[in-house]
Enzyme design. Structure first.
Site, PDB file in Angstrom:
ATOM      1  N   THR A  77      -3.343 131.655  34.990  1.00 21.13           N
ATOM      2  CA  THR A  77      -1.910 131.542  35.269  1.00 21.13           C
ATOM      3  C   THR A  77      -1.473 132.772  36.052  1.00 21.13           C
ATOM      4  OG1 THR A  77       0.309 131.529  34.321  1.00 21.13           O
ATOM      5  CG2 THR A  77      -1.421 132.473  32.940  1.00 21.13           C
ATOM      6  N   GLY A  78      -0.612 132.551  37.032  1.00 24.19           N
ATOM      7  CA  GLY A  78      -0.153 133.676  37.844  1.00 24.19           C
ATOM      8  C   GLY A  78       0.055 133.239  39.274  1.00 24.19           C
ATOM      9  N   ARG A 135       3.101 122.394  48.697  1.00 22.37           N
ATOM     10  CA  ARG A 135       2.264 123.554  48.343  1.00 22.37           C
ATOM     11  C   ARG A 135       1.406 123.230  47.110  1.00 22.37           C
ATOM     12  NH1 ARG A 135       1.821 126.953  43.482  1.00 22.37           N
ATOM     13  NH2 ARG A 135       1.160 129.019  44.146  1.00 22.37           N
ATOM     14  N   VAL A 136       0.148 123.600  47.154  1.00 20.77           N
ATOM     15  CA  VAL A 136      -0.738 123.423  46.000  1.00 20.77           C
ATOM     16  C   VAL A 136      -1.216 124.794  45.551  1.00 20.77           C
ATOM     17  CG1 VAL A 136      -2.912 122.436  45.194  1.00 20.77           C
ATOM     18  CG2 VAL A 136      -1.469 121.139  46.765  1.00 20.77           C
ATOM     19  N   GLY A 137      -1.085 125.059  44.253  1.00 20.55           N
ATOM     20  CA  GLY A 137      -1.518 126.349  43.723  1.00 20.55           C
ATOM     21  C   GLY A 137      -2.954 126.304  43.224  1.00 20.55           C
ATOM     22  N   ASP A 138      -3.296 127.272  42.398  1.00 16.77           N
ATOM     23  CA  ASP A 138      -4.671 127.374  41.890  1.00 16.77           C
ATOM     24  C   ASP A 138      -4.966 126.393  40.756  1.00 16.77           C
ATOM     25  OD1 ASP A 138      -2.758 128.973  40.412  1.00 16.77           O
ATOM     26  OD2 ASP A 138      -4.446 129.647  39.193  1.00 16.77           O
ATOM     27  N   THR A 176       2.798 128.501  33.721  1.00 14.86           N
ATOM     28  CA  THR A 176       1.901 127.355  33.600  1.00 14.86           C
ATOM     29  C   THR A 176       1.430 127.169  32.155  1.00 14.86           C
ATOM     30  OG1 THR A 176       1.228 127.745  35.843  1.00 14.86           O
ATOM     31  CG2 THR A 176      -0.417 126.735  34.462  1.00 14.86           C
ATOM     32  N   GLY A 210      -0.729 131.888  42.277  1.00 17.55           N
ATOM     33  CA  GLY A 210      -1.864 131.024  42.566  1.00 17.55           C
ATOM     34  C   GLY A 210      -2.649 131.333  43.823  1.00 17.55           C
TER      35      GLY A 210
HETATM   36  N1  ASP Z   1      -0.715 129.571  38.980  1.00 22.32           N
HETATM   37  C1  ASP Z   1       0.415 128.704  39.159  1.00 22.32           C
HETATM   38  C2  ASP Z   1       0.578 128.401  40.612  1.00 22.32           C
HETATM   39  O1  ASP Z   1       0.437 129.285  41.417  1.00 22.32           O
HETATM   40  C3  ASP Z   1       1.686 129.272  38.617  1.00 22.32           C
HETATM   41  C4  ASP Z   1       1.612 129.882  37.259  1.00 22.32           C
HETATM   42  O2  ASP Z   1       0.562 130.026  36.682  1.00 22.32           O
HETATM   43  O3  ASP Z   1       2.639 130.245  36.725  1.00 22.32           O
HETATM   44  O4  ASP Z   1       0.901 127.294  40.938  1.00 22.32           O
END
Ligand code: ASP
Length: 341
Positions: free
Chosen positions: A260-261, A237-240, A209, A263
């Site tokens: 980032t990570g 799907r919705v992430g963080d 991200t 989510g």
């Molecule tokens: N956090 C983001 C998500 O889960 C992905 C990412 O940060 O790489 O959508």
């Protein structure tokens, strides 16, 4: 005694007179002379040290440096933190290296569904979009939601239609798909077949991200995050990243955070807000609060990733539990610095 009274009256009158003739800008000090700080990340999904090709590594460091210069340009000329965050993230969305805007990872249907959010630490206002497929710069759509609606989060077609109605640039969904991401998606599809279980590059492409936090010369914090999410995610799907408090948070009283990570872990643990809450309610300094969230809360539960955080005094924290996190800093007193590992 009379002399003392006379001198006192003289100085009081002088002070008042000075206040009358001094323009307001001089009283609040020239903002351009004051301190500003900007921190960016380009995702916590990078490969382990020594495994990335030097040419690729250079492309990333060059782009991160460029992003820092763009942000520095906004803040050093007296621009505010919201403008800096939006401008930097737009650049990163347009850069095909990052998993945001053009170059986003693809979902299980081979489509790019994009999420973004932005928060103003001064007003506490926030805006976000999720699952957009046509707005070229989702971060600008997020800002438009914040500034031009009563809402915080718009999703899917409604969000794309809103962005179009507000005059934001609209592109064909194919614009976001780069040859590299398509190849990684095909490999990931192969991998899901039982007859082809060997590992592919897709695992390395899961995350990445972009995010930016900034403190401007007026003392205001802002944060923003933009992403294509996670490779092969389910459609819808919705992430963080577009969830205020999970992937993005900003409060002038504490800090600005972009995550980032993985989510789902960041959502379940209100990661970005937790950094701020620990500063406000447990009196922790920024670094301690940020480390606690990444290592003691998320990593302990199996959630890998990182965050960038910046407090109201200009302190920075960039903890991550992954192999690498593309990141960089620049301020009114320090030159651009980019780090990966
Ligand atoms: N956090 C983001 C998500 O889960 C992905 C990412 O940060 O790489 O959508």
């Amino acid at each position: 005694m009379r002399t003392i009274l006379f001198l006192l009256a003289f100085f009081l009158a002088g002070g008042w007179l000075f206040a009358q003739v001094t323009p307001a800008t001089a009283v609040t000090a020239n903002p351009v002379d004051k301190r500003w700080v900007l921190v960016i990340h380009g995702g916590a999904g990078g490969p382990a040290k020594g495994t990335m090709k030097p040419e690729k590594e250079k492309q990333y460091t060059d782009s991160l440096n460029k992003a820092l210069q763009i942000g520095a340009g906004v803040l050093s000329s007296g621009g505010n933190s919201l403008d800096a965050v939006e401008t930097v993230i737009r650049f990163m969305e347009n850069c095909p290296l990052f998993n945001a805007g053009k170059g986003a990872v693809l979902n299980e249907d081979g489509k790019a569904e994009l999420d973004a959010s932005i928060m103003d630490g001064k007003t506490g206002q926030a805006g976000a979009v999720a699952c957009v497929t046509m707005v070229k710069n989702p971060i600008s759509a997020a800002r438009a939601v914040m500034e031009k609606t009563q809402h915080v989060l718009l999703i899917g077609k409604g969000a794309d239609d809103f962005a179009k109605a507000k005059g934001l640039e609209i592109v064909d969904p194919s614009y976001f798909i780069t040859p590299e991401r398509l190849e990684a998606w095909k490999a990931a599809k192969q991998k899901t077949r039982p007859e082809q279980p060997s590992p592919t590059s897709a695992d390395k492409e899961k995350k990445g991200t972009v995010g930016c936090v900034a403190l401007d010369s007026y003392g205001n914090l802002s944060a923003g995050t933009s992403t294509g999410g996670m490779m092969m995610k389910m459609s819808g799907r919705v992430g963080d990243s577009p969830i205020i408090g999970a992937g993005t948070y900003a409060d002038n009283n504490s800090c600005a955070v972009s995550c980032t990570g993985h989510g789902e872990f960041f959502i379940r643990n209100s990661a970005a807000y937790s950094v701020s809450a620990q500063m406000l309610y447990a009196n922790k300094p920024l670094k301690e609060a940020a480390d606690f969230v990444i290592f003691d809360i998320l990593k302990a539960k199996g959630g890998e990733g990182g965050l960038i955080a910046l407090d109201k005094d200009g302190n920075i924290a960039t903890p991550f539990s992954s192999n690498a996190m593309f990141r960089g800093t620049v301020s009114s007193v320090t030159p651009p610095e980019v780090m990966i590992y």
